[in-house]
Design an enzyme around this catalytic site. Structure first.
Site, short mmCIF file in Angstrom:
data_model
loop_
_atom_site.label_atom_id
_atom_site.label_comp_id
_atom_site.label_asym_id
_atom_site.label_seq_id
_atom_site.Cartn_x
_atom_site.Cartn_y
_atom_site.Cartn_z
CD GLU A 21 -18.56 -22.42 27.02
OE1 GLU A 21 -19.68 -21.79 26.65
OE2 GLU A 21 -17.30 -21.82 27.20
CB THR A 50 -10.38 10.83 48.50
OG1 THR A 50 -11.81 10.87 48.91
CG2 THR A 50 -10.14 9.33 49.13
#
Length: 362
Positions: free
Chosen positions: A56, A200
């Site tokens: 704004e 992983t």
């Protein structure tokens, strides 16, 4: 299909502007603002980064005196509190706008209707809900975290046609092609934290950071995601590539002085649902991306902690000895985890499926 109203057309522009901040505003939401007077655009702006002015403010600066009597289109309810920046609702009042159209109400307890009330108390006409569903997609993590205290969780998986994610040896580079792997970079870039398991990391020595984007060449402006390793036995090697940038690494596991010395954030071992809540409450991490093996991915799915599955499927067969993407043992059809297909997109020869859990079976 019915024609769009003028309000919808201008809100679409505000949504386009908001999306310009999708990689850089974390932990703040993506917000766009458009100011229109006599059917003409007089100002626009978006929130580029936390600590900088809100959308704004940029739009009002752009409009100058033309903001008086204008209609403001904002993708998220204007803030009503003093933080690092003044409340935008009061800024709109002081600028003399005549009308404000809001796409999404803000569930943040600091706002939650207060922004709209400030505007209405000042005699400004306010409408809420224009293109709300589209605007909601801009801030899935922020909106969910503010409403529930839990982050929005995406689970990414890449598999073969026969549902395999790696060879029996752990080799997985590469199942999918370059285009699909580049698309993964987008999901990392909009995420506040990428979660993986120690298996992983040990198998792939992955970095899990953003290195390239198809539509955003300058990655220096991106807020890189945290990388969280679930390492219950304290096996993360100090030589891991992740630790080349230790200040963005988090580890859930036993305390290790050597990680403390590097500046790694260490978390106590805790259940997955509590871990997600911790990420929101203590670290303002609202968007979670899981890039892990079958064990951890299955755990998140079975505990119903996943909001969206992003599944890349490659036109290849890896065979029955290759590692499966899902490890749960089901005996009855009633136990299945079913999903709703939201989107299908082709990347080269690969296909990306975006799915959400079906509430009918969970």
């Amino acid at each position: 299909m019915s024609e769009l109203t003028q309000d919808q057309i201008w809100m679409q522009r505000a949504i386009e502007l908001a999306r310009l901040g999708q990689y850089s505003t974390k932990p703040n939401p993506n917000v766009g603002c458009v100011l229109v007077k006599d059917g003409q655009l007089v100002g626009e702006g978006y929130h580029p980064r936390a600590g900088q002015p809100h959308a704004e403010v940029f739009a009002l600066r752009d409009a100058g005196d033309a903001a008086r009597g204008a209609t403001a289109y904002v993708t998220l309810e204007p803030c009503a509190h003093y933080g690092r920046t003044p409340p935008c609702a009061k800024g709109l009042v002081e600028a003399g706008v005549a009308r404000v159209v809001v796409a999404c109400p803000d569930p943040n307890p600091l706002v939650a209707g207060k922004g709209v009330q400030i505007l209405r108390d000042a005699g400004i006409q306010v409408e809420v809900g224009v293109l709300e569903q589209q605007a909601h997609q801009l801030n899935l993590g922020f909106l969910k975290a503010m409403a529930t205290g839990q982050p929005y969780v995406r689970l990414k998986v890449a598999s073969s046609l026969d549902g395999r994610t790696a060879m029996a040896s752990g080799e997985s580079k590469w199942i999918t092609g370059n285009s699909a792997r580049l698309d993964v970079q987008h999901w990392r870039a909009i995420s506040a934290v990428v979660i993986t398991g120690i298996k992983t990391v040990l198998a792939d020595d992955c970095q899990l950071n953003v290195r390239q984007l198809a539509i955003h060449q300058d990655i220096s402006s991106i807020v890189q995601p945290k990388r969280l390793v679930l390492d219950r036995q304290g096996r993360l090697p100090l030589t891991a590539k992740l630790l080349e940038q230790p200040d963005s690494v988090m580890v859930m596991g036993p305390y290790r002085a050597e990680l403390e010395a590097l500046g790694v954030i260490q978390l106590e071992v805790q259940p997955l649902d509590q871990l997600l809540r911790t990420l929101v409450q203590q670290y303002q991490l609202y968007d979670v991306l899981i890039e892990a093996g079958a064990t951890l991915s299955t755990a998140f799915l079975q505990q119903q902690l996943v909001d969206e599955v992003i599944s890349y499927v490659a036109p290849t067969l890896l065979g029955r000895s290759a590692r499966a993407m899902f490890q749960a043992e089901f005996e009855r059809m009633a136990q299945q985890l079913r999903f709703k297909l939201c989107d299908v997109t082709q990347f080269g020869d690969d296909v990306r499926l975006r799915l959400t859990p079906s509430q009918e079976t969970l």
